[in-house]
Write an enzyme that holds these catalytic residues in place. Sequence first.
Site, short mmCIF file in Angstrom:
data_model
loop_
_atom_site.label_atom_id
_atom_site.label_comp_id
_atom_site.label_asym_id
_atom_site.label_seq_id
_atom_site.Cartn_x
_atom_site.Cartn_y
_atom_site.Cartn_z
N TYR A 94 0.84 -1.19 0.00
CA TYR A 94 0.00 0.00 0.00
C TYR A 94 0.87 1.24 0.00
CZ TYR A 94 -3.82 -3.01 -0.27
OH TYR A 94 -4.69 -3.95 -0.75
N LYS A 107 3.52 -15.82 0.18
CA LYS A 107 4.07 -16.26 -1.11
C LYS A 107 5.58 -16.35 -0.95
CE LYS A 107 3.46 -17.01 -5.62
NZ LYS A 107 2.66 -18.08 -6.21
N ASP A 137 -1.86 -18.46 -3.64
CA ASP A 137 -2.63 -18.94 -4.80
C ASP A 137 -3.39 -20.23 -4.46
OD1 ASP A 137 -0.01 -19.73 -4.59
OD2 ASP A 137 0.33 -20.00 -6.72
N ASP A 171 -6.53 -8.27 1.94
CA ASP A 171 -7.57 -7.47 1.30
C ASP A 171 -8.35 -8.35 0.31
OD1 ASP A 171 -9.01 -5.26 0.61
OD2 ASP A 171 -7.42 -4.30 -0.55
N ASP A 205 -12.30 -10.23 0.71
CA ASP A 205 -13.40 -9.99 -0.23
C ASP A 205 -13.93 -11.32 -0.76
OD1 ASP A 205 -13.25 -7.22 -0.09
OD2 ASP A 205 -13.46 -6.97 -2.26
#
Length: 357
Positions: free
Chosen positions: A130, A183, A216, A240, A244
Amino acid sequence: MQLAVLPGDDIGPEITVATLDVLAAVKRHFSLDIGVEHHAIGLESLKQSGATLTEAVFAAAREADGIILGPVATAIYPPADKGGINPSAYFRKNLDLYANIRPARTFGRATQRVSAFDLVVVRENTEGFYADRNMTAGDADILVTPDVAIAIRKVTREASTRIAEAGFRLARARRRRVTLVHKANVLKRSDGLFLDACRAVAADYPDVNVDDVIIDAMTAHLVRDPGRFDVIVTTNMFGDILSDLAGELAGSLGLAGALNAGATHAVAQATHGSAPDIAGQDRANPMALIRSLGMLLHWLGERHGAANFIAAGRAIEEAVGATIAAGETTPDLGGRIGTKAVGRIVAGRVARTASAA
Ligand code: ATP
């Protein structure tokens, strides 16, 4: 206790009205001593005072015991030097709201798209990709030449440690299982550091089961077998996106409540955006912001040792569940009820829960 209410843009004012109906009901029925003050932010504030968030409003909100923040239409804000401040990011950064707690759970067959689940995404909120949060000056989304762009991601041991601690503490009050999502196979240093810091925290919680999953693969697991997850601890952008996904799998983004919490402040803020496509039509689901209010009351109850605040938070969650089970929902959940009416219905149920207790 004083709550600052900042309704925001598009559907923000509508879902805020519904949420305040519920707040009025819990205040009355759980004897909560709460005063409410309203302040304009977003496009309304830009019109009135030349900025989407003014210093005066920020100062008033900082003084309050808790903040209810409606969604904001940052995509259409002017640049920062013309008054377009992202209130959400500004609060996170300036109140050091390092933990973004985003629960998602199914409410029976009425809403769910996959098998039943009940999980919480605990998302690091102060660094990562961010761009507005990870530099002292300037921003970390850089255009090197007109055709080359670089984004810089920050991961620190300190922030990774405190978000892991928030996740493990929460897991102890739930099903005692933490999944670290990362990751680190590709981002060996940054996600490697995150993972290392989280595992060090895990050592202090031998009673909590811990595993880790690559981001993933995690999206596939979440769709295939979401019931296996309890608390998911992850970095900013992965959290984030995952939250969702979890929110929508639970039925609708309109259900996804969230709390942004630091050591001294907390902001109730729905996971979803300002949904301009349905603004002003009395069809936005207010439950995400209503549930966020429930989380804020719970947080205040724990912080101040006030059992009635905790009970009020639980009553809101129960009332939302019962309202969904009764099919009294907005169109995103297949119902035909408007935003305002859903607020009134949940408020009525809170009153009944309180008198039954
Ligand atoms: P942002 O980037 O701020 O998240 P966005 O426009 O990408 O904004 P949302 O505003 O969250 O995303 O909207 C995504 C979709 O979900 C839209 O179709 C919107 O109508 C729907 N949606 C979001 N919130 C609600 C809600 N409370 N009730 C019903 N539908 C909603």
